[in-house]
Design an enzyme around this catalytic site. Structure first.
Site, short mmCIF file in Angstrom:
data_model
loop_
_atom_site.label_atom_id
_atom_site.label_comp_id
_atom_site.label_asym_id
_atom_site.label_seq_id
_atom_site.Cartn_x
_atom_site.Cartn_y
_atom_site.Cartn_z
N CYS A 100 0.76 -1.00 -0.02
CA CYS A 100 -0.03 0.26 0.14
C CYS A 100 0.88 1.22 -0.02
CB CYS A 100 -0.97 -0.03 1.19
SG CYS A 100 -1.80 -1.54 1.36
N ASN B 262 -10.46 -0.78 0.47
CA ASN B 262 -8.76 -0.44 0.47
C ASN B 262 -8.38 -0.85 -1.01
OD1 ASN B 262 -5.94 -0.66 0.90
ND2 ASN B 262 -6.13 -1.52 2.63
N HIS C 176 -3.72 6.60 4.11
CA HIS C 176 -3.87 5.41 3.34
C HIS C 176 -5.51 5.17 3.84
CE1 HIS C 176 -3.71 1.51 1.84
NE2 HIS C 176 -3.90 0.76 3.04
N1 ACO Z 1 -17.95 -10.26 9.10
C1 ACO Z 1 -18.34 -10.65 10.43
N2 ACO Z 1 -17.55 -11.11 11.45
C2 ACO Z 1 -16.10 -10.75 11.16
C3 ACO Z 1 -15.63 -10.49 10.05
C4 ACO Z 1 -16.61 -10.20 8.93
N3 ACO Z 1 -16.34 -9.93 7.87
N4 ACO Z 1 -14.39 -10.45 9.87
C5 ACO Z 1 -14.04 -10.93 10.95
N5 ACO Z 1 -15.36 -11.15 11.67
C6 ACO Z 1 -15.11 -11.62 13.12
C7 ACO Z 1 -14.01 -12.31 13.50
O1 ACO Z 1 -14.00 -13.79 13.14
C8 ACO Z 1 -13.99 -12.20 15.21
O2 ACO Z 1 -14.72 -13.30 15.67
P1 ACO Z 1 -14.36 -14.08 17.09
O3 ACO Z 1 -14.28 -13.00 18.21
O4 ACO Z 1 -15.47 -15.04 17.10
O5 ACO Z 1 -13.21 -14.57 16.58
C9 ACO Z 1 -14.66 -10.99 15.36
O6 ACO Z 1 -15.33 -10.57 14.10
C10 ACO Z 1 -13.75 -9.78 15.73
O7 ACO Z 1 -12.46 -10.00 14.91
P2 ACO Z 1 -11.09 -8.84 15.08
O8 ACO Z 1 -10.38 -9.28 14.18
O9 ACO Z 1 -10.97 -8.74 16.37
O10 ACO Z 1 -12.05 -7.60 14.77
P3 ACO Z 1 -11.45 -6.21 14.44
O11 ACO Z 1 -12.31 -5.28 15.03
O12 ACO Z 1 -10.04 -6.10 14.86
O13 ACO Z 1 -11.59 -5.82 13.02
C11 ACO Z 1 -10.40 -5.60 10.82
C12 ACO Z 1 -11.17 -6.67 11.89
C13 ACO Z 1 -11.66 -4.87 10.28
C14 ACO Z 1 -9.60 -6.65 9.93
C15 ACO Z 1 -9.47 -4.75 11.43
O14 ACO Z 1 -8.56 -5.53 12.43
C16 ACO Z 1 -8.59 -3.95 10.54
O15 ACO Z 1 -8.84 -3.09 9.85
N6 ACO Z 1 -7.28 -4.27 10.53
C17 ACO Z 1 -6.22 -3.55 9.78
C18 ACO Z 1 -6.68 -4.04 8.41
C19 ACO Z 1 -5.71 -3.37 7.49
O16 ACO Z 1 -5.32 -2.14 7.70
N7 ACO Z 1 -5.14 -3.91 6.34
C20 ACO Z 1 -4.36 -3.45 5.27
C21 ACO Z 1 -3.23 -2.43 5.31
S1 ACO Z 1 -1.97 -2.45 4.45
C22 ACO Z 1 -2.93 -3.09 2.82
O17 ACO Z 1 -3.73 -2.65 2.45
C23 ACO Z 1 -2.02 -3.83 2.07
#
Ligand code: ACO
Length: 338
Positions: A125, A295, A265
């Site tokens: 990214c 993203n 970003h």
């Molecule tokens: N729908 C429903 N539930 C979901 C989904 C979904 N799409 N995805 C995950 N969950 C569930 C998980 O399984 C978990 O369930 P569990 O508690 O029973 O295990 C629960 O939701 C919470 O999961 P977390 O991973 O703790 O959720 P979080 O609040 O951290 O959000 C997310 C997840 C959105 C991925 C977040 O961590 C995030 O945005 N991280 C950074 C992502 C990022 O920036 N990526 C790219 C950067 S660089 C690039 O772009 C290449």
């Protein structure tokens, strides 16, 4: 007669400015409701945890180079230059059309930039902003006059559409900028770039290289798809983007309040909210389009910059802060006089 070293004129130092921008988004919109059919998720969960409402998905025969070329043509028109004036094409991407030749070479062919040198920048990214700084260096030391920098990704081609943790986050698109020295502007005032390979496996695609080659067995194990530790990526994104932003602000003796527009970003609204909170600036100071685009990886900040510029969010002389984060880990920040 042979010249002595002292007689060879040294090239002038100068800084590069962005003189035109462009972007391209594919036509097809994939909504959160569409994703509810594919994986166990909900519109409410996606909006609350990410801020994303919809994203664009490229057609099967629409490659990264096609999107990049469209963004490039818009930037060339916006800059008022001819394609023959382009000396260098840099494409930030992790979804190249082919492992080689580079996507930059494919773009060169598509737009007819016959005088350009071309190569890709693999910084996930952060690829567009890394490219902008590489362009700045080449222009500063007078190697090149006019550089086309593109951020373009077709992440839909490497997303695991069975993995709800990742497939809801990403979209396809391209953004581009033309850089050149402008006597009336300082342009790119300063940039900070960094990487930390110790975190390589929190966000990566393990297969497809020489370590895990493309075999039917590896493809069946989903090794040729993007894999992410979401929570760790979130934490690293906030920490590294904040560090990068503070470094360039301190270097220039500026406060966040001196910045007209922050272009971050576009990964997750909560990452941007955490940054606004720590920088003590209102969210309205950030340009955000992740609700509509998701993203788009290397394209994200480039598309947001083009949108913000065209919507008149800033004027000549205003200061911008661009700040990015990506797999690698990689991160970068730049203060730019528009
Ligand atoms: N729908 C429903 N539930 C979901 C989904 C979904 N799409 N995805 C995950 N969950 C569930 C998980 O399984 C978990 O369930 P569990 O508690 O029973 O295990 C629960 O939701 C919470 O999961 P977390 O991973 O703790 O959720 P979080 O609040 O951290 O959000 C997310 C997840 C959105 C991925 C977040 O961590 C995030 O945005 N991280 C950074 C992502 C990022 O920036 N990526 C790219 C950067 S660089 C690039 O772009 C290449």
């Amino acid at each position: 007669m042979k010249k002595t070293l002292l007689e060879i004129p040294s090239k002038p130092r100068r800084s590069a400015s962005i003189i035109g921008t462009g972007s391209y988004l594919p036509e097809r919109i994939l909504t959160n409701a569409d994703l509810e059919v594919l994986v166990e998720t909900s519109h409410e969960w996606i909006v609350e945890r990410t801020g994303i409402l919809e994203r664009r998905i490229a057609g099967e025969k629409e490659f990264t180079s096609h999107m990049a070329a469209e963004a490039a043509k818009a930037a060339i028109e916006n800059a008022g230059i001819t394609v023959e004036e382009i000396d260098l094409i840099l494409v930030g991407t992790i979804t190249p059309d082919t492992v080689f030749p580079s996507t930059a070479c494919h773009v060169q062919r598509l737009i007819g930039a016959k005088n350009a040198t071309c190569f890709d920048v693999n910084a996930a990214c952060s690829g567009f902003l890394f490219g902008v700084e590489i362009a700045n260096q080449f222009i500063s030391n007078s190697t090149y006059d006019t550089v086309l920098v593109i951020g373009a990704d077709k992440l839909s081609s490497i997303v695991n559409w069975k993995d709800r943790n990742t497939c809801v986050l990403f979209g396809d698109g391209a953004g581009a900028a033309i850089l050149r020295s402008r006597p009336d502007s300082r342009g790119i005032i300063t940039t900070h770039m960094g990487s930390d390979g110790n975190y390589a496996d929190i966000l990566h695609m393990p297969g497809g290289g020489c370590a895990i080659p493309i075999t039917s067995e590896n493809i069946d194990s989903d090794l040729n798809t993007l894999q992410m530790n979401g929570r760790e990526t979130f934490k690293q994104a906030v920490t590294s983007m904040m560090r990068a932003a503070n470094i360039v602000l301190d270097r220039c003796g500026l406060t966040p309040q001196d910045i007209k527009c922050v272009i971050p970003h576009q990964a997750n609204i909560r990452i941007i909210e955490a940054m606004a909170d720590r920088l003590e600036v209102p969210m309205s100071q950030f340009h955000i389009n992740l609700d509509k685009c998701g993203n788009t990886s290397a394209a994200a900040v480039a598309i947001a910059l083009d949108e913000a510029a065209r919507s008149g969010r800033f004027e000549t002389g205003d200061l911008l802060l661009l700040v990015v984060f990506g797999g690698g880990l990689t991160y970068a920040s730049s203060i730019i006089e528009w």
